[in-house]
Design an enzyme around this catalytic site. Structure first.
Site, PDB file in Angstrom:
ATOM      1  N   CYS A 158      23.422  51.352  21.295  1.00 21.19           N
ATOM      2  CA  CYS A 158      24.460  50.358  20.993  1.00 21.19           C
ATOM      3  C   CYS A 158      25.286  50.110  22.252  1.00 21.19           C
ATOM      4  O   CYS A 158      25.793  51.061  22.863  1.00 21.19           O
ATOM      5  CB  CYS A 158      25.355  50.871  19.860  1.00 21.19           C
ATOM      6  SG  CYS A 158      26.786  49.808  19.532  1.00 21.19           S
ATOM      7  N   CYS A 218      29.288  51.340  21.470  1.00 19.03           N
ATOM      8  CA  CYS A 218      29.750  52.731  21.337  1.00 19.03           C
ATOM      9  C   CYS A 218      28.759  53.758  21.883  1.00 19.03           C
ATOM     10  O   CYS A 218      29.013  54.964  21.793  1.00 19.03           O
ATOM     11  CB  CYS A 218      30.037  53.032  19.871  1.00 19.03           C
ATOM     12  SG  CYS A 218      28.566  53.002  18.814  1.00 19.03           S
ATOM     13  N   CYS A 221      29.704  52.278  14.921  1.00 16.66           N
ATOM     14  CA  CYS A 221      30.752  51.239  14.953  1.00 16.66           C
ATOM     15  C   CYS A 221      30.460  50.079  14.016  1.00 16.66           C
ATOM     16  O   CYS A 221      31.227  49.114  13.962  1.00 16.66           O
ATOM     17  CB  CYS A 221      30.950  50.734  16.376  1.00 16.66           C
ATOM     18  SG  CYS A 221      29.478  49.915  17.059  1.00 16.66           S
ATOM     19  N   CYS A 277      24.395  49.351  13.827  1.00 18.44           N
ATOM     20  CA  CYS A 277      24.874  50.600  14.421  1.00 18.44           C
ATOM     21  C   CYS A 277      25.594  51.425  13.352  1.00 18.44           C
ATOM     22  O   CYS A 277      26.492  50.915  12.669  1.00 18.44           O
ATOM     23  CB  CYS A 277      25.814  50.312  15.593  1.00 18.44           C
ATOM     24  SG  CYS A 277      26.537  51.796  16.322  1.00 18.44           S
ATOM     25  N   ASP A 289      17.126  42.148  21.343  1.00 15.87           N
ATOM     26  CA  ASP A 289      16.937  41.689  22.720  1.00 15.87           C
ATOM     27  C   ASP A 289      18.266  41.449  23.431  1.00 15.87           C
ATOM     28  O   ASP A 289      18.412  41.781  24.612  1.00 15.87           O
ATOM     29  CB  ASP A 289      16.089  40.417  22.729  1.00 15.87           C
ATOM     30  CG  ASP A 289      14.699  40.651  22.179  1.00 15.87           C
ATOM     31  OD1 ASP A 289      14.186  41.773  22.348  1.00 15.87           O
ATOM     32  OD2 ASP A 289      14.125  39.721  21.581  1.00 15.87           O
ATOM     33  N   GLU A 302      15.090  44.941  34.150  1.00 11.69           N
ATOM     34  CA  GLU A 302      14.410  46.197  33.852  1.00 11.69           C
ATOM     35  C   GLU A 302      13.139  46.324  34.688  1.00 11.69           C
ATOM     36  O   GLU A 302      12.498  45.334  35.034  1.00 11.69           O
ATOM     37  CB  GLU A 302      14.078  46.282  32.360  1.00 11.69           C
ATOM     38  CG  GLU A 302      13.289  45.096  31.819  1.00 11.69           C
ATOM     39  CD  GLU A 302      13.163  45.118  30.320  1.00 11.69           C
ATOM     40  OE1 GLU A 302      13.208  46.220  29.727  1.00 11.69           O
ATOM     41  OE2 GLU A 302      13.006  44.043  29.727  1.00 11.69           O
ATOM     42  N   ASP A 341      16.611  40.711  29.823  1.00 12.26           N
ATOM     43  CA  ASP A 341      15.601  41.482  29.096  1.00 12.26           C
ATOM     44  C   ASP A 341      14.357  40.624  28.960  1.00 12.26           C
ATOM     45  O   ASP A 341      14.422  39.496  28.464  1.00 12.26           O
ATOM     46  CB  ASP A 341      16.119  41.879  27.710  1.00 12.26           C
ATOM     47  CG  ASP A 341      15.081  42.644  26.911  1.00 12.26           C
ATOM     48  OD1 ASP A 341      14.658  43.719  27.368  1.00 12.26           O
ATOM     49  OD2 ASP A 341      14.668  42.149  25.831  1.00 12.26           O
TER      50      ASP A 341
END
Length: 409
Positions: free
Chosen positions: A330, A333, A352, A349, A359, A277, A193
């Site tokens: 997330c 999940c 979960c 989250c 990052d 990315e 990232d």
């Protein structure tokens, strides 16, 4: 010479500092001027022809060079290498092709201060002692050959930087197995990232801080530019001050390039598959709050280096779609935090109850998405956009990866 289409061979560049004499510098300046004149003349010719609903092809434009040399007013064009002038016409045609393919803006006229370079495709010779012989120049040019040259030299480009340094760039064809030695790391994968505060964050939690070379020398640049504004334009002191500014900018660029080369080499050396990315850097730079930091980071150059170094070493590079919400989802999940803001670097989250570093979570999602994509279609042909559950929601074509890389530029 081996074909560029052969997968076992690639094109590689070597850039060496040259030390011309005053006579050779004058010869170079003449070359720079003639090449710039031909480029601008042919560009104007094609623009005027278009206004009259006519078309001048690249081949027809090249034929005008011989006609110009026969005219009394342009006989000085014969004092330089004719093939360098033809290369200027070829470069213009390539600029038009890139414009028609919507890869670049419409070609513009070259200025005297910018783009001082010319190409020599044939009839050159580089001795083992480090002396370069080029057409139309009687004396040999001293070259600092600081590394061994592998492969056959295709062409040479002579260039001059704003700081007054001269370089010779050699384009060579070389076998892949001579570039790097392969290492047994077929199972290693990494998700990356890109960021501003941390230049890269990996799926393993490793963070590499962005050096910020421009920020470190920003105060010095400000003082130099303030001094330049007080000087009479194009006076002797003005030119001296402008060179000081150019030296500072060159130092920043060299520091950044060295950092990017070391980091990209380390990543391609340690991993077989790299997931990254696909960022719209040009669009992001339009943000006036982040433009300076994004430009200083050098994301585009880092991605370019990863691409060609991956090809060199038979590694795989996969770029996920630029519209994937890798930071908001997330990685455990697949719950999406729609309310997540840019300034929130950590979040919880609600499904979960996993506490995420923004990052690191994004890097893990990039790895996850990239693995789904690589099973469907390789990145060299197209970049498919997938959701985290493997559902394809769109596709985006990508330019084929180039195998040309430059060292030391």
């Amino acid at each position: 010479m081996k074909s560029k289409k052969d997968d076992n061979y690639i094109e590689i560049g070597y850039k060496f500092r040259i030390y011309p004499t005053e006579e050779q510098k004058a010869f170079f300046e003449k070359h720079f001027g003639c090449v710039r004149f031909i480029y601008n003349y042919l560009l104007n010719l094609r623009i005027e022809a278009y206004k009259k609903d006519k078309k001048v092809s690249g081949y027809e434009a090249k034929r005008y060079i011989a006609k110009l040399k026969k005219q009394e007013d342009y006989k000085w064009l014969s004092e330089v290498n004719s093939q360098s002038l033809q290369e200027a016409a070829i470069d213009l045609d390539k600029a038009y092709m890139r414009f028609f393919k919507k890869l670049a803006a419409y070609p513009g006229f070259k200025k005297k201060r910018n783009g001082k370079k010319f190409k020599i495709p044939q009839h050159f010779y580089l001795s083992k002692k480090g002396y370069l012989k080029i057409p139309k120049l009687k004396s040999d040019i001293k070259v600092n050959v600081h590394r061994k040259i592998e492969g056959d030299i295709n062409h040479i480009t002579i260039s001059k930087t704003p700081t007054g340094k001269y370089f010779a760039s050699l384009n060579c064809t070389i076998a892949k197995n001579k570039v790097f030695k392969k290492k047994d790391n077929k199972t290693d994968k990494i998700g990356i990232d890109l960021g501003i505060k941390s230049f890269i964050v990996t799926d393993k939690g490793e963070k590499i801080k962005a050096p910020g070379f421009l920020r470190l020398l920003e105060r010095r640049l400000k003082a130099l530019q303030k001094s330049l504004s007080r000087k009479e334009k194009f006076s002797a002191n003005f030119c001296k001050q402008r060179k000081k500014i150019a030296i500072t900018h060159e130092k920043i660029a060299n520091q950044r390039l060295n950092f990017l080369h070391q980091l990209s080499f380390k990543i391609t050396d340690e991993n077989q598959t790299i997931y990254l990315e696909d960022l719209n850097v040009k669009g992001m730079i339009k943000n006036r709050h982040l433009s300076k930091s994004i430009s200083d980071a050098g994301w585009g150059e880092f991605t370019r280096q990863l691409k060609y170094k991956s090809i060199w070493r038979d590694k795989e590079l996969v770029q996920i779609g630029r519209f994937e919400a890798s930071s908001k989802i997330c990685n455990v999940c697949d719950w999406k935090n729609k309310e997540l803001k840019l300034h929130q670097r950590k979040w919880l989250c609600q499904e979960c109850r996993t506490f995420h570093d923004r990052d690191i979570n994004a890097a893990k999602n990039i790895l996850k998405l990239g693995q789904d994509m690589s099973e469907v279609k390789p990145v060299e042909k197209s970049t498919a956009v997938f959701s985290l559950k493997g559902r394809q929601v769109g596709s985006m074509k990508q330019e084929p990866l180039s195998s040309i890389g430059m060292h030391g530029n």
